[in-house]
Design an enzyme around this catalytic site. Structure first.
Site, PDB file in Angstrom:
ATOM      1  N   ARG A 191      -6.868   2.710  12.056  1.00 30.94           N
ATOM      2  CA  ARG A 191      -6.359   1.384  12.404  1.00 30.94           C
ATOM      3  C   ARG A 191      -7.468   0.429  12.830  1.00 30.94           C
ATOM      4  NH1 ARG A 191      -0.944   2.466  11.481  1.00 30.94           N
ATOM      5  NH2 ARG A 191       0.342   1.329  12.915  1.00 30.94           N
ATOM      6  N   ARG A 221       2.712  -9.006  13.489  1.00 29.84           N
ATOM      7  CA  ARG A 221       2.147  -7.806  12.839  1.00 29.84           C
ATOM      8  C   ARG A 221       0.906  -8.171  12.026  1.00 29.84           C
ATOM      9  NH1 ARG A 221       6.973  -5.815   9.451  1.00 29.84           N
ATOM     10  NH2 ARG A 221       5.716  -4.039   8.852  1.00 29.84           N
ATOM     11  N   ARG A 267      15.483  -6.148   7.526  1.00 25.65           N
ATOM     12  CA  ARG A 267      14.872  -5.260   8.522  1.00 25.65           C
ATOM     13  C   ARG A 267      14.497  -6.081   9.740  1.00 25.65           C
ATOM     14  NH1 ARG A 267      10.210  -1.976   5.413  1.00 25.65           N
ATOM     15  NH2 ARG A 267       9.164  -2.607   7.326  1.00 25.65           N
ATOM     16  N   LYS A 273       0.819  -1.217   0.000  1.00 23.51           N
ATOM     17  CA  LYS A 273       0.000   0.000   0.000  1.00 23.51           C
ATOM     18  C   LYS A 273       0.855   1.271   0.000  1.00 23.51           C
ATOM     19  CE  LYS A 273      -1.031   0.126   4.967  1.00 23.51           C
ATOM     20  NZ  LYS A 273       0.123  -0.720   5.336  1.00 23.51           N
ATOM     21  N   ARG A 318      12.499 -10.633   2.158  1.00 21.15           N
ATOM     22  CA  ARG A 318      13.086  -9.351   1.736  1.00 21.15           C
ATOM     23  C   ARG A 318      14.538  -9.234   2.183  1.00 21.15           C
ATOM     24  NH1 ARG A 318       8.971  -4.666   2.429  1.00 21.15           N
ATOM     25  NH2 ARG A 318       8.921  -5.369   4.597  1.00 21.15           N
TER      26      ARG A 318
HETATM   27  P1  AMP Z   1       3.326   2.428  11.490  1.00 22.77           P
HETATM   28  O1  AMP Z   1       4.585   2.978  10.904  1.00 22.77           O
HETATM   29  O2  AMP Z   1       2.104   2.869  10.735  1.00 22.77           O
HETATM   30  O3  AMP Z   1       3.377   0.936  11.698  1.00 22.77           O
HETATM   31  O4  AMP Z   1       3.178   3.084  12.956  1.00 22.77           O
HETATM   32  C1  AMP Z   1       4.189   2.982  13.924  1.00 22.77           C
HETATM   33  C2  AMP Z   1       3.586   3.174  15.323  1.00 22.77           C
HETATM   34  O5  AMP Z   1       2.938   4.447  15.413  1.00 22.77           O
HETATM   35  C3  AMP Z   1       2.491   2.173  15.678  1.00 22.77           C
HETATM   36  O6  AMP Z   1       3.026   0.977  16.216  1.00 22.77           O
HETATM   37  C4  AMP Z   1       1.686   2.942  16.708  1.00 22.77           C
HETATM   38  O7  AMP Z   1       2.329   2.969  17.969  1.00 22.77           O
HETATM   39  C5  AMP Z   1       1.737   4.350  16.157  1.00 22.77           C
HETATM   40  N1  AMP Z   1       0.605   4.626  15.244  1.00 22.77           N
HETATM   41  C6  AMP Z   1       0.647   4.813  13.889  1.00 22.77           C
HETATM   42  N2  AMP Z   1      -0.563   5.082  13.396  1.00 22.77           N
HETATM   43  C7  AMP Z   1      -1.409   5.072  14.463  1.00 22.77           C
HETATM   44  C8  AMP Z   1      -2.808   5.265  14.601  1.00 22.77           C
HETATM   45  N3  AMP Z   1      -3.595   5.528  13.544  1.00 22.77           N
HETATM   46  N4  AMP Z   1      -3.342   5.180  15.836  1.00 22.77           N
HETATM   47  C9  AMP Z   1      -2.584   4.934  16.919  1.00 22.77           C
HETATM   48  N5  AMP Z   1      -1.264   4.719  16.856  1.00 22.77           N
HETATM   49  C10 AMP Z   1      -0.667   4.786  15.640  1.00 22.77           C
END
Ligand code: AMP
Length: 225
Positions: A88, A171, A160, A13, A127
């Site tokens: 989310r 995840r 990574r 995405k 990867r």
């Molecule tokens: P991501 O890079 O999108 O996986 O986000 C990294 C971290 O940021 C996540 O593990 C959450 O702790 C926080 N995070 C990102 N987006 C959100 C969201 N929409 N709501 C709450 N926490 C978020």
């Protein structure tokens, strides 16, 4: 065009969002990126968010929505926006709708990119990245000619941390637990479009654009008397 791009980690995405930015000249809004920047800049909201992020937990809505609201008010969102990695869960989707309705910029379409779980595991655990030139490989899907050697520069590879099998599965489990209620919410609103995320990046992009453009056409039809 106001849209949400939904997909599991590894669904591509992020890649599709970058292509949509170019095609529609609208910005991508990634809550993960906004939060990381706030933490790096040491803002008060960033320091509140930091501990949650370090534990891999969701940051409270009061912090996330304040940041998203401020981002949407910027000039470059006048023509639309693409949310990536947000909302989310269904609770965030409901709160987001309320905020967008007050701002008079409702969502037009939510596109999901669907990829089979085993394929996602292969994409992420396979990867490999060249430590010298950054070239991406996948030992299952796009292997280098010689094991562990970059075709382009002869460099070695790294992985990574979050591409390790146990982390990948965790995840995906987290994503899948939240996915169905979120998707049901948008399906009931009648703005959900799903595309299959297999094939080349450009094939998938054609399908994503058809979903986005189709929703534009139907909203024009709906506005006609
Ligand atoms: P991501 O890079 O999108 O996986 O986000 C990294 C971290 O940021 C996540 O593990 C959450 O702790 C926080 N995070 C990102 N987006 C959100 C969201 N929409 N709501 C709450 N926490 C978020």
């Amino acid at each position: 065009m106001n849209l949400v791009l939904l997909g599991a980690p590894g669904s591509g995405k992020g890649t599709q969002a970058k292509k949509l930015i170019d095609k529609y000249s609208i910005p991508e809004i990634s809550t993960g990126d906004i939060l990381r920047k706030a933490v790096a800049d040491g803002t008060p909201l960033g320091s509140d968010a930091k501990a949650f992020m370090e534990r891999g937990e969701l940051v409270p809505n009061s912090i996330v929505f304040g940041m998203v609201h401020a981002r949407l008010k910027r000039e470059d969102c006048k023509k639309g926006y693409i949310f990536e990695g947000f909302p989310r869960n269904a609770a965030q989707a409901v709160a987001l709708d309320k905020m967008l309705s007050v701002m008079n910029i409702p969502l037009a379409v939510v596109v999901t990119i669907d990829v089979d779980r085993n394929e996602l595991i292969k994409r992420m655990t396979g990867r490999r990245i060249c430590s010298d030139c950054g070239q991406l490989y996948n030992i299952y899907l796009l292997p280098p000619k010689k094991d562990d050697v970059c075709d382009k520069c002869g460099g070695g590879f790294f992985r990574r941390n979050d591409d390790k099998e146990e982390t990948v599965k965790k995840r995906l489990d987290l994503f899948e637990a939240e996915k169905n209620p979120l998707i049901d919410y948008y399906r009931k609103k009648g703005i959900l479009k799903s595309v299959t995320g297999s094939g080349s990046v450009s094939d998938i992009f054609l399908k994503v654009c058809a979903a986005v453009d189709g929703s534009k056409a139907s909203s024009v039809r709906e506005r006609r008397p």
